[in-house]
Design a protein around this motif. Structure first.
Motif, PDB file in Angstrom:
ATOM      1  N   VAL A 221       0.892  -1.366  -0.017  1.00  0.00           N
ATOM      2  CA  VAL A 221      -0.051  -0.027   0.104  1.00  0.00           C
ATOM      3  C   VAL A 221       1.028   1.030   0.081  1.00  0.00           C
ATOM      4  O   VAL A 221       2.040   1.220   0.442  1.00  0.00           O
ATOM      5  CB  VAL A 221      -0.906   0.025   1.311  1.00  0.00           C
ATOM      6  CG1 VAL A 221      -1.870  -1.153   1.145  1.00  0.00           C
ATOM      7  CG2 VAL A 221      -0.243  -0.175   2.588  1.00  0.00           C
ATOM      8  N   GLU A 222       0.289   2.289  -0.607  1.00  0.00           N
ATOM      9  CA  GLU A 222       1.140   3.594  -0.751  1.00  0.00           C
ATOM     10  C   GLU A 222       1.694   3.992   0.784  1.00  0.00           C
ATOM     11  O   GLU A 222       2.526   4.687   0.698  1.00  0.00           O
ATOM     12  CB  GLU A 222       0.495   4.485  -1.346  1.00  0.00           C
ATOM     13  CG  GLU A 222      -0.150   4.257  -2.948  1.00  0.00           C
ATOM     14  CD  GLU A 222      -0.649   5.280  -3.587  1.00  0.00           C
ATOM     15  OE1 GLU A 222      -0.809   6.361  -3.148  1.00  0.00           O
ATOM     16  OE2 GLU A 222      -1.075   4.964  -4.785  1.00  0.00           O
ATOM     17  N   GLU A 223       0.919   3.783   1.603  1.00  0.00           N
ATOM     18  CA  GLU A 223       1.160   4.466   3.033  1.00  0.00           C
ATOM     19  C   GLU A 223       2.575   3.916   3.388  1.00  0.00           C
ATOM     20  O   GLU A 223       3.338   4.618   4.235  1.00  0.00           O
ATOM     21  CB  GLU A 223       0.234   4.011   4.077  1.00  0.00           C
ATOM     22  CG  GLU A 223      -1.086   4.903   4.062  1.00  0.00           C
ATOM     23  CD  GLU A 223      -1.957   4.550   2.936  1.00  0.00           C
ATOM     24  OE1 GLU A 223      -1.650   3.429   2.197  1.00  0.00           O
ATOM     25  OE2 GLU A 223      -3.053   5.284   2.480  1.00  0.00           O
ATOM     26  N   GLU A 224       2.956   2.676   2.955  1.00  0.00           N
ATOM     27  CA  GLU A 224       4.354   2.287   3.283  1.00  0.00           C
ATOM     28  C   GLU A 224       5.485   2.968   2.740  1.00  0.00           C
ATOM     29  O   GLU A 224       6.798   2.831   3.182  1.00  0.00           O
ATOM     30  CB  GLU A 224       4.493   0.693   2.809  1.00  0.00           C
ATOM     31  CG  GLU A 224       3.448  -0.425   3.379  1.00  0.00           C
ATOM     32  CD  GLU A 224       3.757  -1.788   3.075  1.00  0.00           C
ATOM     33  OE1 GLU A 224       4.612  -2.137   3.354  1.00  0.00           O
ATOM     34  OE2 GLU A 224       2.652  -2.165   2.593  1.00  0.00           O
ATOM     35  N   HIS A 226       5.824   6.066   2.873  1.00  0.00           N
ATOM     36  CA  HIS A 226       5.903   7.323   3.651  1.00  0.00           C
ATOM     37  C   HIS A 226       7.308   7.402   4.422  1.00  0.00           C
ATOM     38  O   HIS A 226       8.232   8.381   4.270  1.00  0.00           O
ATOM     39  CB  HIS A 226       5.024   7.762   4.650  1.00  0.00           C
ATOM     40  CG  HIS A 226       3.591   7.759   3.911  1.00  0.00           C
ATOM     41  ND1 HIS A 226       3.243   8.386   2.569  1.00  0.00           N
ATOM     42  CD2 HIS A 226       2.339   7.609   4.539  1.00  0.00           C
ATOM     43  CE1 HIS A 226       2.251   8.538   2.420  1.00  0.00           C
ATOM     44  NE2 HIS A 226       1.422   8.185   3.411  1.00  0.00           N
ATOM     45  N   ASP A 227       7.623   6.331   5.039  1.00  0.00           N
ATOM     46  CA  ASP A 227       9.001   6.368   5.885  1.00  0.00           C
ATOM     47  C   ASP A 227      10.053   6.301   4.724  1.00  0.00           C
ATOM     48  O   ASP A 227      10.941   7.163   5.408  1.00  0.00           O
ATOM     49  CB  ASP A 227       9.068   5.209   6.709  1.00  0.00           C
ATOM     50  CG  ASP A 227       7.984   4.968   7.879  1.00  0.00           C
ATOM     51  OD1 ASP A 227       7.671   6.159   8.253  1.00  0.00           O
ATOM     52  OD2 ASP A 227       7.610   3.774   8.143  1.00  0.00           O
ATOM     53  N   ASP A 230      10.517   9.825   3.590  1.00  0.00           N
ATOM     54  CA  ASP A 230      10.998  10.832   4.763  1.00  0.00           C
ATOM     55  C   ASP A 230      12.439  10.574   4.713  1.00  0.00           C
ATOM     56  O   ASP A 230      13.168  11.483   5.065  1.00  0.00           O
ATOM     57  CB  ASP A 230      10.107  10.262   6.111  1.00  0.00           C
ATOM     58  CG  ASP A 230       8.827  10.904   6.311  1.00  0.00           C
ATOM     59  OD1 ASP A 230       8.521  11.787   5.062  1.00  0.00           O
ATOM     60  OD2 ASP A 230       7.983  10.428   6.967  1.00  0.00           O
ATOM     61  N   TRP A 257       8.785   8.509  -7.606  1.00  0.00           N
ATOM     62  CA  TRP A 257       7.550   8.299  -6.971  1.00  0.00           C
ATOM     63  C   TRP A 257       6.819   9.514  -6.521  1.00  0.00           C
ATOM     64  O   TRP A 257       5.765  10.290  -6.539  1.00  0.00           O
ATOM     65  CB  TRP A 257       7.677   7.339  -5.559  1.00  0.00           C
ATOM     66  CG  TRP A 257       6.596   7.356  -4.851  1.00  0.00           C
ATOM     67  CD1 TRP A 257       6.408   7.856  -3.518  1.00  0.00           C
ATOM     68  CD2 TRP A 257       5.359   6.568  -5.216  1.00  0.00           C
ATOM     69  NE1 TRP A 257       4.963   7.528  -2.976  1.00  0.00           N
ATOM     70  CE2 TRP A 257       4.507   6.735  -3.869  1.00  0.00           C
ATOM     71  CE3 TRP A 257       4.929   5.985  -6.273  1.00  0.00           C
ATOM     72  CZ2 TRP A 257       3.381   6.093  -3.992  1.00  0.00           C
ATOM     73  CZ3 TRP A 257       3.636   5.118  -6.219  1.00  0.00           C
ATOM     74  CH2 TRP A 257       2.910   5.428  -5.106  1.00  0.00           C
TER      75      TRP A 257
END
Length: 270
Positions: A221-224, A226-227, A230, A257
């Motif tokens: 999923v795209e939320e993965e 984020h880290d 960052d 991305w």
């Protein structure tokens, strides 16, 4: 080099690259480039092929005034993208003793033109080839969603590149002296330039590749992402992602991305 379409004006060369055979003096040479009737004064061109001591290097611009590369060209070339700029390096330095070691002509001769022609190596070389194949098999499982898989030619060229890199290991370092993984460079040069677009399939491909190049496991999923993004941001959005499995490939995927999220379209090219 790409003001016109490379696959058109360079067609004979691209074709003969596939036709190289072992040359008498070492290396690989091709058959004649020209296969048409010529005037008597031009007959010598009928014997001209690609000699074993020839390396073709070209520079391109990737903007609205030029043509992009087709997969036919990308499959036969290693793409080196130059975007790291040091604006502080403006003073002329005094020439010092040269640390460059001249390479003999034989150093440019590949051991083989494809893996099938490679003579039996030792266990370490076989392990290197198997690692390349394992990596490309995983990558193809991601690329398949967008029908961007690599084939035998890319497999052979990456494997031979990594094998030959062992003979020039001292050259695979950064300006600061840190080691650079030849496989990381090969994936950056041979795989990522194939990816362009803004479709959901391209989006999934980049997300999965980003997870795999960072930690060896695809992201679901795209939320993965984020880290990882960052981490890339905190590292200054550079050309190498600290701690990644394949730092340079992962860093370029972060850039791709980021562009996809911001513009709805992405590609390898800046």
């Amino acid at each position: 080099m790409n003001l016109a379409r490379v696959e058109q004006y360079f067609a004979e060369v691209l074709c003969r690259i596939e036709d190289r055979r072992p040359a008498a003096g070492g290396g690989y040479a091709s058959g004649p480039l020209v296969n048409i009737a010529l005037q008597e004064g031009d007959a010598t061109w009928l014997e001209q092929g690609l000699p074993p001591n020839l390396a073709i290097v070209g520079t391109v611009n990737m903007d609205e005034s030029t043509h992009g590369f087709s997969r036919k060209v990308l499959d036969r070339a290693f793409t080196i993208e130059l975007s790291d700029i040091d604006l502080a390096a403006w003073e002329k330095t005094a020439p010092g003793p040269s640390s460059v070691t001249p390479w003999p002509a034989a150093a440019w001769h590949p051991r083989a033109a494809c893996l099938g022609e490679l003579t039996a190596g030792n266990a370490e070389e076989r392990q290197i080839i198997e690692k390349v194949i394992e990596s490309l098999t995983a990558i193809n499982s991601f690329l398949a969603r967008a029908q961007l898989q690599v084939g035998y030619r890319v497999r052979d060229e990456i494997a031979l590149f990594v094998l030959h890199a062992r003979q020039a290991a001292a050259s695979f370092v950064t300006r600061a002296g840190a080691e650079v993984d030849p496989l990381d460079l090969a994936l950056l040069m041979k795989v990522l330039p194939r990816i362009a677009g803004g479709s959901s399939a391209v989006r999934t491909v980049i997300l999965q590749l980003l997870g795999w190049t960072h930690q060896g496991k695809e992201m679901a999923v795209e939320e993965e992402a984020h880290d990882v993004m960052d981490l890339w941001e905190s590292a200054g959005r550079g050309s190498s992602l600290p701690g990644a499995r394949y730092p340079r490939t992962a860093a370029r995927l972060c850039l791709m991305w980021d562009r996809l999220l911001g513009e709805g379209f992405t590609s390898f090219w800046l």
